[in-house]
Design an enzyme around this catalytic site. Structure first.
Site, PDB file in Angstrom:
ATOM      1  N   CYS A   1       0.809  -1.226   0.000  1.00  0.00           N
ATOM      2  CA  CYS A   1       0.000   0.000   0.000  1.00  0.00           C
ATOM      3  C   CYS A   1       0.839   1.270   0.000  1.00  0.00           C
ATOM      4  O   CYS A   1       0.305   2.360  -0.161  1.00  0.00           O
ATOM      5  CB  CYS A   1      -0.941   0.001   1.204  1.00  0.00           C
ATOM      6  SG  CYS A   1      -0.086   0.042   2.789  1.00  0.00           S
TER       7      CYS A   1
ATOM      8  N   CYS B   1      -2.365  -1.971   8.705  1.00  0.00           N
ATOM      9  CA  CYS B   1      -1.921  -0.727   9.346  1.00  0.00           C
ATOM     10  C   CYS B   1      -1.552  -0.976  10.806  1.00  0.00           C
ATOM     11  O   CYS B   1      -0.543  -0.467  11.295  1.00  0.00           O
ATOM     12  CB  CYS B   1      -3.017   0.333   9.255  1.00  0.00           C
ATOM     13  SG  CYS B   1      -3.427   0.806   7.569  1.00  0.00           S
TER      14      CYS B   1
END
Length: 167
Positions: free
Chosen positions: A69, A138
């Site tokens: 990402c 994350c």
């Protein structure tokens, strides 16, 4: 993607998107469904943004990234003589969930010992922020950043070869 610390522009954009009276109610609820209010809070008001002196012996630095990402997270800890984390800072380039995860991680490590900080898991961060499955990476980055900072700190505590021979 946004960099933590770029406050005014980010807040202005958020205010425009979230509070614009010209947007129909249906469109207004879309941003709210994308991120939980805890993520939005840490994104709009990130805690502990900044850097510590990476050359200091009592500062550990962890730099991690997610190639999938493009998120990059730097997390630093400052440890006192008793082994307690007295300060933590971060800089993150990434989505709202990445910024929120690193902001929360710095809050959680403060006041803990080095060993206690190792027990912080990505699942705890994800649960606290109510991250959806697509954003779990994350919280994994935040856990990895904590571990990398702690490893760097521990490495700095080992005596150098030349110093050990002198004693």
């Amino acid at each position: 993607m946004a960099a933590a610390g770029g406050g005014r522009l980010r807040r202005a954009a958020s205010a425009l998107l979230l509070r614009s009276p010209r947007l129909p109610v249906r469109e207004l609820s879309a941003p709210a469904r994308l991120y939980h209010k805890k993520v939005v809070d840490h994104y709009e008001n990130p805690r502990n943004v900044g850097s510590l002196d990476k050359t200091s012996k009592n500062v550990g630095t962890g730099l991690v990234g997610a190639p999938a990402c493009g998120d990059v997270m730097k997390l630093q800890i400052q440890v006192d003589e008793e082994g307690k984390i007295v300060d933590a800072r971060f800089k993150t380039f990434g989505c709202g969930s990445a910024i929120a995860s690193s902001s929360l991680a710095t809050e959680w490590v403060k006041g803990k010992t080095v060993e206690e900080a190792l027990t912080i898991k990505n699942t705890d961060i994800a649960k606290e922020l109510c991250l959806p499955p697509v954003k779990l990476h994350c919280s994994m980055l935040a856990e990895d950043a904590i571990k990398a900072a702690l490893a760097d700190y521990k490495l700095k505590q080992e005596p150098k070869k030349g110093e050990a021979e002198k004693k």
